[in-house]
Design a protein around this motif. Structure first.
Motif, PDB file in Angstrom:
ATOM      1  N   LEU A 237      28.085  15.868  35.180  1.00  0.00           N
ATOM      2  CA  LEU A 237      28.136  17.245  34.149  1.00  0.00           C
ATOM      3  C   LEU A 237      29.515  17.908  34.842  1.00  0.00           C
ATOM      4  O   LEU A 237      30.082  18.799  33.873  1.00  0.00           O
ATOM      5  CB  LEU A 237      26.963  17.826  34.418  1.00  0.00           C
ATOM      6  CG  LEU A 237      25.688  17.500  33.928  1.00  0.00           C
ATOM      7  CD1 LEU A 237      24.482  18.560  34.380  1.00  0.00           C
ATOM      8  CD2 LEU A 237      25.662  17.392  32.574  1.00  0.00           C
TER       9      LEU A 237
ATOM     10  N   TYR B 110      25.132  18.476  27.315  1.00  0.00           N
ATOM     11  CA  TYR B 110      24.398  18.852  28.539  1.00  0.00           C
ATOM     12  C   TYR B 110      22.843  19.068  28.411  1.00  0.00           C
ATOM     13  O   TYR B 110      22.230  18.788  29.418  1.00  0.00           O
ATOM     14  CB  TYR B 110      25.090  20.434  28.735  1.00  0.00           C
ATOM     15  CG  TYR B 110      26.427  20.505  29.408  1.00  0.00           C
ATOM     16  CD1 TYR B 110      26.296  20.862  30.799  1.00  0.00           C
ATOM     17  CD2 TYR B 110      27.499  19.862  28.924  1.00  0.00           C
ATOM     18  CE1 TYR B 110      27.318  20.806  31.459  1.00  0.00           C
ATOM     19  CE2 TYR B 110      28.768  20.185  29.874  1.00  0.00           C
ATOM     20  CZ  TYR B 110      28.591  20.213  31.056  1.00  0.00           C
ATOM     21  OH  TYR B 110      29.996  20.245  31.729  1.00  0.00           O
TER      22      TYR B 110
ATOM     23  N   SER C 122      20.508  21.667  36.515  1.00  0.00           N
ATOM     24  CA  SER C 122      20.366  20.329  37.215  1.00  0.00           C
ATOM     25  C   SER C 122      20.569  20.344  38.458  1.00  0.00           C
ATOM     26  O   SER C 122      19.792  19.628  39.200  1.00  0.00           O
ATOM     27  CB  SER C 122      21.316  19.536  36.273  1.00  0.00           C
ATOM     28  OG  SER C 122      20.941  19.334  34.847  1.00  0.00           O
TER      29      SER C 122
ATOM     30  N   THR D 163      24.013  14.150  37.495  1.00  0.00           N
ATOM     31  CA  THR D 163      24.183  15.346  37.461  1.00  0.00           C
ATOM     32  C   THR D 163      25.672  15.465  37.840  1.00  0.00           C
ATOM     33  O   THR D 163      26.238  16.393  37.351  1.00  0.00           O
ATOM     34  CB  THR D 163      23.419  15.979  38.644  1.00  0.00           C
ATOM     35  OG1 THR D 163      21.987  15.790  38.518  1.00  0.00           O
ATOM     36  CG2 THR D 163      23.774  17.524  38.658  1.00  0.00           C
TER      37      THR D 163
ATOM     38  N   CYS E 131      22.879  24.487  31.988  1.00  0.00           N
ATOM     39  CA  CYS E 131      22.478  23.286  32.402  1.00  0.00           C
ATOM     40  C   CYS E 131      22.927  22.627  33.452  1.00  0.00           C
ATOM     41  O   CYS E 131      22.315  21.803  34.223  1.00  0.00           O
ATOM     42  CB  CYS E 131      22.905  22.406  31.088  1.00  0.00           C
ATOM     43  SG  CYS E 131      21.835  22.577  29.653  1.00  0.00           S
TER      44      CYS E 131
ATOM     45  N   THR F  87      20.707  17.046  30.840  1.00  0.00           N
ATOM     46  CA  THR F  87      19.761  17.673  31.719  1.00  0.00           C
ATOM     47  C   THR F  87      18.257  17.102  31.524  1.00  0.00           C
ATOM     48  O   THR F  87      17.542  17.299  32.571  1.00  0.00           O
ATOM     49  CB  THR F  87      19.731  19.257  31.295  1.00  0.00           C
ATOM     50  OG1 THR F  87      21.101  19.859  31.756  1.00  0.00           O
ATOM     51  CG2 THR F  87      18.927  20.025  32.273  1.00  0.00           C
ATOM     52  N   SER F  88      17.938  16.936  30.535  1.00  0.00           N
ATOM     53  CA  SER F  88      16.731  16.244  30.166  1.00  0.00           C
ATOM     54  C   SER F  88      16.430  14.801  30.972  1.00  0.00           C
ATOM     55  O   SER F  88      15.454  14.667  31.522  1.00  0.00           O
ATOM     56  CB  SER F  88      16.323  16.095  28.684  1.00  0.00           C
ATOM     57  OG  SER F  88      17.069  15.031  28.114  1.00  0.00           O
TER      58      SER F  88
END
Length: 162
Positions: free
Chosen positions: A127, A94, A19, A124, A15, A98-99
């Motif tokens: 993360l 994650y 991303s 992003t 992920c 990511t979605s």
């Protein structure tokens, strides 16, 4: 228990770098592509507003979830329970971020607003501090040196050896 560690590593790595690649591809499309998708002013404004709200809510959700879920996992009984809960937590966190990045990239391409690209990058970047390396897993779950050696073997270097 090793399958939980592999699952944590797999989902976080997939992920995170997915991303990053998606944001880079979107930036290249917006800035270098000969094609440009434009909307009328009202639709573009509403896409910008909805994307901004989505990014703020996603980052807030991630921070609040990490803050609430980590102490709960630390207090769980048994290593297996802790790892199963942590693997589920990381996968959910994650995948949801990511979605959100995917939706923000689509909105960026569809409305042509590079402000949304900035918000996508911020989402992003959320993360990276949440990335679960072995020492972050130890701190998040409150594991002992023996439990860490059981999970990671020779890769783990404890503070007691210094």
């Amino acid at each position: 228990m090793k399958q939980y560690i592999k699952e944590i590593e797999r989902w976080s790595r997939l992920c995170l770098w997915g991303s990053v690649a998606l944001v880079i591809a979107t930036a290249l499309f917006v800035w270098l592509s000969p094609w440009q998708i434009t909307q009328n002013a009202t639709v573009g404004r509403w896409m910008l507003i909805s994307g901004s709200v989505l990014a703020v809510l996603a980052v807030s959700m991630a921070l609040l979830t990490i803050r609430k879920r980590t102490p709960q996992l630390r207090q769980a009984e048994g290593l297996q329970t802790k790892l199963a809960g942590y693997a589920q937590h990381i996968r959910t966190l994650y995948l949801s971020l990511t979605s959100v990045v995917v939706v923000l990239c689509l909105l960026t391409v569809l409305c042509g607003q590079s402000v949304l690209l900035m918000l996508t990058m911020v989402t992003t970047m959320m993360l990276f501090p949440a990335y679960p390396n072995m020492y972050k897993v130890k701190v998040d779950l409150g594991l002992t040196d023996e439990e860490m050696r059981e999970l990671y073997g020779e890769k783990y270097i404890s503070d007691a050896q210094q």
